[in-house]
Write an enzyme that holds these catalytic residues in place. Structure first.
Site, PDB file in Angstrom:
ATOM      1  N   ASN A 162       0.855  -1.185   0.000  1.00 29.36           N
ATOM      2  CA  ASN A 162       0.000   0.000   0.000  1.00 29.36           C
ATOM      3  C   ASN A 162       0.888   1.231   0.000  1.00 29.36           C
ATOM      4  O   ASN A 162       1.347   1.697   1.053  1.00 29.36           O
ATOM      5  CB  ASN A 162      -0.917  -0.024   1.225  1.00 29.36           C
ATOM      6  CG  ASN A 162      -1.934  -1.136   1.153  1.00 29.36           C
ATOM      7  OD1 ASN A 162      -2.921  -1.053   0.427  1.00 29.36           O
ATOM      8  ND2 ASN A 162      -1.684  -2.210   1.901  1.00 29.36           N
ATOM      9  N   GLU A 163       1.155   1.725  -1.189  1.00 30.45           N
ATOM     10  CA  GLU A 163       2.086   2.833  -1.381  1.00 30.45           C
ATOM     11  C   GLU A 163       1.426   4.172  -1.042  1.00 30.45           C
ATOM     12  O   GLU A 163       0.210   4.241  -0.835  1.00 30.45           O
ATOM     13  CB  GLU A 163       2.574   2.845  -2.832  1.00 30.45           C
ATOM     14  CG  GLU A 163       3.329   1.585  -3.265  1.00 30.45           C
ATOM     15  CD  GLU A 163       4.756   1.505  -2.722  1.00 30.45           C
ATOM     16  OE1 GLU A 163       5.071   2.233  -1.761  1.00 30.45           O
ATOM     17  OE2 GLU A 163       5.547   0.712  -3.254  1.00 30.45           O
ATOM     18  N   PRO A 164       2.226   5.255  -0.946  1.00 31.07           N
ATOM     19  CA  PRO A 164       1.639   6.577  -0.717  1.00 31.07           C
ATOM     20  C   PRO A 164       0.482   6.851  -1.675  1.00 31.07           C
ATOM     21  O   PRO A 164       0.578   6.586  -2.872  1.00 31.07           O
ATOM     22  CB  PRO A 164       2.827   7.517  -0.981  1.00 31.07           C
ATOM     23  CG  PRO A 164       4.022   6.713  -0.571  1.00 31.07           C
ATOM     24  CD  PRO A 164       3.711   5.303  -0.997  1.00 31.07           C
TER      25      PRO A 164
END
Length: 639
Positions: A162-164
């Site tokens: 879950n990236e920025p």
């Protein structure tokens, strides 16, 4: 009262944090918590549902679970697992596959039924991914939800993948990987260009449904992002901050990962301190940087308004404290890294005697010596010391395949020019050319390729050491066996590695050892090499008298610098010396322009070194000391 003190100490922290001495002890604790869940569920005749993570962080947890299974009878027959994520696309038998990772690090060693293992499928057609993700969520719900989810954290702040920009209510889905995440994975894939751009990951919303969440982090490399996740504002730019909204989460850290939390980094901001010499030095340097004043201009008001009133009261007035710290810093600076002969060495970092010292510089890779301490290296030689350099590994994984072909082509042409038969060389060339054309990321090189890459690094190291002024008999190539695997994951250290090191130390009998203390090296080679030196010297200290007069200085390389308050020897470099150091680095031509493994810093190694050294000099100058062109920094190891 103890509870109030704890709350005061952790008031900057927005979720529960437990800190352990090291990764090993923390991992054992996490493994015991997992085992407790499994056993409790087993007693009730129920399934334990675990959310598992991959990467380096949970490896020791899995090692301990395997030990508990084999030695204490922990059974996994009632366990169902759901992994966080998988690269996309990815075949399960690929070396970088999380299916293979989990098999090698846990599943193949315990009695979990294969049908109870769930990992996102990296082989799906893109059109089938959405349905797979819905079914993954549905399956978690059908088995009663996750009893425990373990997490690592990426330097982007990602949990899972879950990236920025990820939403706090996101579910399992296909995502695009952040560029920093791909750079961090580049070594696993033999270059960033080979890292998939996408992955399938559980969402933050999915993770939140777990009844317990444990996020683990080890090493100083993770300290900056841990500070943001624990103390920062909740933000989509750091997805781990969403964990602050969960009442069932706990961060488990080692001391290094926790080192930038306020209670450890600047404890005077949260509690009364026991003001020893080291703490005072650190605090005053911090205050100087915080208010933007040289140390000698700090006032009692500066102390009082920045959480240091206790220090000013107990040890003040402020000016006396300032002078003491300023003098400590001044005494770290020396143009005589081998000690100044016939001088009072009371306030100097190195001994005056013997005037001519035997010094050995250990270099984990064939260029760390000149990158990290090239100016000091040259100065030791210029000042008449008996300097040796020891290259601990061949560095043969960090050479481009195209260089191998180029060097063989040179050898063929040279042999032709002097009338030698080139049939054998041409056959080797054809064999290597075919292998490289078909080579997949992280395939183990042919022995001939490994040898040629090692020869390239060796000749460059010799050129650099000769430029620094060494004779060939003082240049040593150790080729420690742990490294010579041809793989990114090296073999464990053996007795042979220690024995080779002991023999060299016994031969040189140094007064000074310089070793890489740059443990942020993302490839891990530096800390392995340092520990080998430490084991060797500690054994020798039991029986050999010369070791009692042997000092060990740590330097740092292309990845980080020591904090100013930790530096014990600062060697200033003139502009001419910086230029000489640069030329020594340039001898390592295979590492110029674009090295094979640059890490997440796009600058060339010589640029990193120069800018780091000039930044250290500027830091000293901002504290009120002389304005040098550059400074190389060292910390003495205390046996």
């Amino acid at each position: 009262m103890a509870r109030l003190n704890l709350l005061e100490e952790t008031r900057f922290e927005k979720l529960p944090v437990k800190v352990y001495k090291d990764e090993q002890s923390a991992s054992v604790k996490v493994a015991k918590r997992i085992a407790k869940i499994i056993n409790k569920k087993q007693e009730k005749g129920k399934k334990a549902v675990l959310g598992l993570a991959t990467g380096a962080t949970p490896v020791k947890v899995y090692e301990e679970l395997i030990r508990l299974h084999k030695e204490e009878g922990l059974s996994f027959k009632n366990v169902i697992t759901f992994n966080l994520d998988e690269y996309y696309p990815m075949q399960p038998d690929e070396n970088q596959s999380y299916v293979k990772f989990m098999d090698e690090n846990l599943f193949n060693h315990v009695d979990i039924p294969r049908e109870n293992i769930n990992i996102p499928d990296g082989t799906l057609d893109k059109d089938d991914i959405a349905d797979f993700c819905l079914n993954y969520e549905r399956k978690i719900t059908e088995v009663g939800g996750l009893d425990l989810q373990i997490l690592g954290i990426g330097r982007t702040g990602h949990i899972g993948f879950n990236e920025p920009g990820s939403a706090p209510n996101s579910g399992t889905r296909l995502v695009t990987l952040d560029d920093l995440t791909r750079r961090d994975a580049s070594r696993d894939f033999g270059g960033k260009e080979n890292v998939p751009t996408k992955a399938i990951t559980m969402g933050i919303g999915t993770i939140f449904k777990a009844r317990e969440i444990i996020l683990m982090a080890w090493s100083k490399k993770k300290a900056p992002i841990i500070k943001k996740a624990v103390e920062g504002e909740i933000s989509g730019s750091v997805p781990a901050t969403y964990l602050q909204l969960n009442d069932h989460v706990e961060f488990i850290l080692d001391e290094d990962a926790a080192s930038e939390l306020t209670r450890f980094d600047t404890p005077w901001l949260v509690k009364d301190c026991s003001w020893d010499k080291a703490q005072i030095k650190k605090a005053v340097i911090w205050l100087s940087n915080e208010v933007g004043k040289p140390i000698l201009k700090l006032t009692d008001e500066d102390y009082n308004s920045h959480g240091m009133a206790q220090l000013a009261t107990e040890k003040g007035p402020a000016y006396n404290i300032n002078i003491d710290v300023f003098n400590q810093l001044q005494h770290t600076i020396t143009g005589w890294p081998g000690g100044k002969p016939n001088a009072d060495d009371t306030q100097r970092p190195e001994r005056a005697e013997p005037a001519k010292k035997r010094s050995i510089i250990f270099s984990p890779h064939p260029d760390d010596d000149v990158i990290s301490m090239g100016g000091t290296f040259i100065r030791l030689v210029d000042q008449g010391h008996d300097v040796h350099v020891a290259y601990q590994t061949s560095g043969n994984t960090a050479v481009w395949d195209t260089d191998v072909l180029r060097y063989i082509e040179f050898a063929i042409d040279f042999n032709r020019s002097i009338g030698e038969d080139t049939t054998k060389l041409e056959k080797i060339y054809d064999n290597i050319d075919t292998f490289i054309a078909e080579k997949r990321p992280n395939d183990i090189d042919l022995r001939e390729i490994m040898d040629i890459k090692g020869f390239i690094r060796k000749t460059e190291a010799i050129a650099g050491a000769r430029y620094a002024g060494l004779e060939d008999e003082n240049i040593h190539f150790m080729a420690l066996p742990f490294y010579e695997t041809g793989k990114k994951v090296k073999s464990p250290v053996t007795e042979e590695d220690v024995k080779i090191t002991m023999e060299l130390l016994q031969k040189v009998k140094p007064h000074q050892i310089f070793a890489a203390g740059d443990f942020a090296d993302p490839h891990g080679t530096h800390i392995v090499c340092f520990n080998i030196i430490l084991e060797a010297i500690n054994r020798l200290r039991k029986t050999e008298e010369w070791t009692k007069d042997c000092w060990l200085w740590m330097y740092r390389g292309a990845w980080q610098e020591f904090d100013i308050h930790d530096i014990e020897m600062a060697v200033p470099l003139s502009p001419q010396e910086v230029a000489r150091k640069r030329e020594a680095i340039f001898k390592h031509q295979s590492q110029k322009d674009t090295p094979v493994f640059p890490g997440d810093d796009e600058r060339e190694f010589w640029v990193r070194a120069e800018e780091r050294n000039s930044e250290t000099a500027l830091s000293y100058h901002n504290l009120g000391l002389a304005n040098y062109e550059a400074i190389e920094a060292f910390v003495r190891w205390k046996f």
